[in-house]
Design a protein around this motif. Structure first.
Motif, PDB file in Angstrom:
ATOM      1  N   ASN A  99       0.740  -1.367  -0.084  1.00 54.90           N
ATOM      2  CA  ASN A  99      -0.128  -0.083   0.101  1.00 54.90           C
ATOM      3  C   ASN A  99       0.816   1.365   0.009  1.00 54.90           C
ATOM      4  O   ASN A  99       0.445   2.313  -0.445  1.00 54.90           O
ATOM      5  CB  ASN A  99      -0.906   0.157   1.230  1.00 54.90           C
ATOM      6  N   ASN A 124       7.262   3.389  -5.154  1.00 54.72           N
ATOM      7  CA  ASN A 124       5.881   2.670  -5.843  1.00 54.72           C
ATOM      8  C   ASN A 124       6.017   1.797  -6.635  1.00 54.72           C
ATOM      9  O   ASN A 124       4.995   0.927  -6.721  1.00 54.72           O
ATOM     10  CB  ASN A 124       5.391   4.069  -6.489  1.00 54.72           C
ATOM     11  N   SER A 151      -3.109   0.623  -6.347  1.00 51.83           N
ATOM     12  CA  SER A 151      -2.687   1.203  -7.647  1.00 51.83           C
ATOM     13  C   SER A 151      -3.509   2.492  -7.480  1.00 51.83           C
ATOM     14  O   SER A 151      -3.814   3.100  -6.403  1.00 51.83           O
ATOM     15  CB  SER A 151      -3.254   0.483  -8.746  1.00 51.83           C
ATOM     16  N   SER A 152      -3.724   3.092  -8.435  1.00 48.77           N
ATOM     17  CA  SER A 152      -4.339   4.638  -8.440  1.00 48.77           C
ATOM     18  C   SER A 152      -5.303   4.941  -9.812  1.00 48.77           C
ATOM     19  O   SER A 152      -4.949   4.353 -10.870  1.00 48.77           O
ATOM     20  CB  SER A 152      -3.173   5.667  -8.294  1.00 48.77           C
ATOM     21  N   ASP A 153      -6.143   5.663  -9.709  1.00 50.61           N
ATOM     22  CA  ASP A 153      -6.882   6.067 -10.948  1.00 50.61           C
ATOM     23  C   ASP A 153      -6.035   7.033 -11.758  1.00 50.61           C
ATOM     24  O   ASP A 153      -6.309   7.200 -12.921  1.00 50.61           O
ATOM     25  CB  ASP A 153      -8.075   7.099 -10.463  1.00 50.61           C
ATOM     26  N   THR A 154      -4.952   7.386 -11.369  1.00 46.72           N
ATOM     27  CA  THR A 154      -4.084   8.430 -12.074  1.00 46.72           C
ATOM     28  C   THR A 154      -3.232   7.503 -13.049  1.00 46.72           C
ATOM     29  O   THR A 154      -2.463   8.071 -13.910  1.00 46.72           O
ATOM     30  CB  THR A 154      -2.986   9.026 -11.185  1.00 46.72           C
ATOM     31  N   TYR A 175       3.517  10.012 -11.127  1.00 42.02           N
ATOM     32  CA  TYR A 175       3.167   9.381 -10.191  1.00 42.02           C
ATOM     33  C   TYR A 175       2.241   8.273 -10.587  1.00 42.02           C
ATOM     34  O   TYR A 175       2.198   7.047 -10.384  1.00 42.02           O
ATOM     35  CB  TYR A 175       2.070  10.084  -9.271  1.00 42.02           C
ATOM     36  N   GLY A 176       1.319   8.517 -11.484  1.00 41.99           N
ATOM     37  CA  GLY A 176       0.487   7.506 -12.241  1.00 41.99           C
ATOM     38  C   GLY A 176       1.250   6.555 -13.137  1.00 41.99           C
ATOM     39  O   GLY A 176       0.753   5.541 -13.348  1.00 41.99           O
ATOM     40  N   LYS A 179       2.515   3.866 -11.076  1.00 43.27           N
ATOM     41  CA  LYS A 179       1.292   2.952 -10.573  1.00 43.27           C
ATOM     42  C   LYS A 179       0.925   2.096 -11.947  1.00 43.27           C
ATOM     43  O   LYS A 179       0.656   0.909 -11.854  1.00 43.27           O
ATOM     44  CB  LYS A 179       0.058   3.856  -9.994  1.00 43.27           C
ATOM     45  N   ALA A 204      -7.445  -0.057  -7.078  1.00 38.68           N
ATOM     46  CA  ALA A 204      -7.398   1.494  -6.753  1.00 38.68           C
ATOM     47  C   ALA A 204      -8.807   1.970  -6.507  1.00 38.68           C
ATOM     48  O   ALA A 204      -9.784   1.252  -6.975  1.00 38.68           O
ATOM     49  CB  ALA A 204      -7.044   1.924  -8.271  1.00 38.68           C
ATOM     50  N   ILE A 208     -11.305   8.888  -5.804  1.00 36.79           N
ATOM     51  CA  ILE A 208     -10.374   9.288  -4.821  1.00 36.79           C
ATOM     52  C   ILE A 208     -10.926   8.667  -3.408  1.00 36.79           C
ATOM     53  O   ILE A 208     -11.961   8.919  -3.245  1.00 36.79           O
ATOM     54  CB  ILE A 208     -10.135  10.628  -4.805  1.00 36.79           C
ATOM     55  N   SER A 253     -11.031  -1.225  -9.969  1.00 34.30           N
ATOM     56  CA  SER A 253     -11.122  -0.126  -8.986  1.00 34.30           C
ATOM     57  C   SER A 253     -12.185  -0.866  -7.944  1.00 34.30           C
ATOM     58  O   SER A 253     -12.638  -1.714  -8.163  1.00 34.30           O
ATOM     59  CB  SER A 253     -12.007   0.957  -9.721  1.00 34.30           C
TER      60      SER A 253
END
Length: 283
Positions: A99, A124, A151-154, A175-176, A179, A204, A208, A253
């Motif tokens: 995480n 990361n 992960s991330s939406d980015t 950053y994206g 990920k 993810a 947010i 997600s």
């Protein structure tokens, strides 16, 4: 994709290592896994040691068992024996939740320094892969393991008009990218481990998650798009479902997973139903 049963499954006898567990999504996942019987090893950097102890105290107060390990994931030497240190408490780690993440420079690709990029990818991408490699021998030997990479939406460039300021969108690009690399490693590792009993997935937030570090932007987004904000309980629910379920190789997600599997959204106690995949995190 076949949905598993949404009934509560015990993780008793399992040992989980959660990085970045002192707050936010990491804390929520740690508390939720402990509620299902997993023994928790929570880790963070030294600057979050006090908060990390608080998470372990929270788990103990609910009847669970937890221990802490301090490590700077940006330092390859400091993380080199992290899984071995974690395994010294309750036995071999068979659930690994990567995480922890960082964005050392808030700058667009045209201006982010080499040092900033190196530190970002060290935490990361390199750290999660190092920990996977450390944990895999025991998981393979036992024929059971769960690796969950956050992960991330980015990972995707947002469409125009942007959901936030252009400066913020551009500053999240590298950053994206880190990920996105983590998701590619997730899928490759899952394919490599096919048939071993070790499952690897990435999860993810839908947009947010309302965490301490994201409170400002979450509050702003909630004014016009409350459906874009989710609670940390949503991530914890989806994380539990993936760890308890049969799937591997997913990069998904939280809300998409809960919707597809028709799973209710529960509180961190693992019992109380708060809603479903559409419940916003605007409290």
């Amino acid at each position: 994709m076949t949905a598993p049963s949404t009934a509560r499954q015990s993780l008793s006898g399992r040992v989980a290592l959660v990085t970045g567990a002192s707050r936010g999504i990491g804390r929520a996942i740690a508390v939720r896994l402990a509620a299902h019987g997993a023994s928790l090893v929570a880790t963070s950097s030294a600057r979050s040691a006090e908060a990390l102890e608080g998470v372990c105290a929270e788990i103990a107060a609910q009847g669970g068992q937890a221990a802490t390990v301090i490590a700077d994931l940006a330092d390859a030497e400091a993380r080199a024996d992290l899984v071995a240190r974690a395994s010294s408490y309750f036995g071999a780690v068979d659930i690994l939740v990567n995480n922890a993440a960082a964005m050392p420079e808030f700058a667009p690709p045209s201006r982010m320094s080499l040092a900033g990029r190196q530190q970002l990818f060290a935490i990361n991408l390199d750290a999660p892969l190092d920990l996977c490699q450390q944990a895999l021998p025991a998981m393979r030997s036992n024929g059971w393991g769960r690796i969950l990479n956050i992960s991330s939406d980015t990972v995707r460039q947002p469409p125009v008009p942007y959901p936030a300021s252009a400066d913020m969108v551009h500053a999240l690009a590298v950053y994206g990218a880190s990920k996105a690399a983590l998701e590619r490693v997730t899928q490759g590792l899952a394919a490599e481990l096919h048939g071993s009993g070790v499952q690897v997935n990435a999860l993810a937030p839908s947009r947010i998650a309302r965490t301490e570090s994201a409170e400002r932007i979450a509050t702003e987004m909630a004014k016009t798009h409350p459906e874009w904000v989710e609670s940390v309980e949503t991530m914890a629910e989806a994380a539990y479902q993936l760890i308890a379920g049969p799937s591997t190789g997913l990069c998904i997600s939280s809300r998409a997973l809960l919707q597809q599997w028709q799973a209710p959204l529960r509180a961190l106690d693992g019992h109380t139903v708060l809603g479903d995949c559409m419940t916003p995190g605007v409290a």
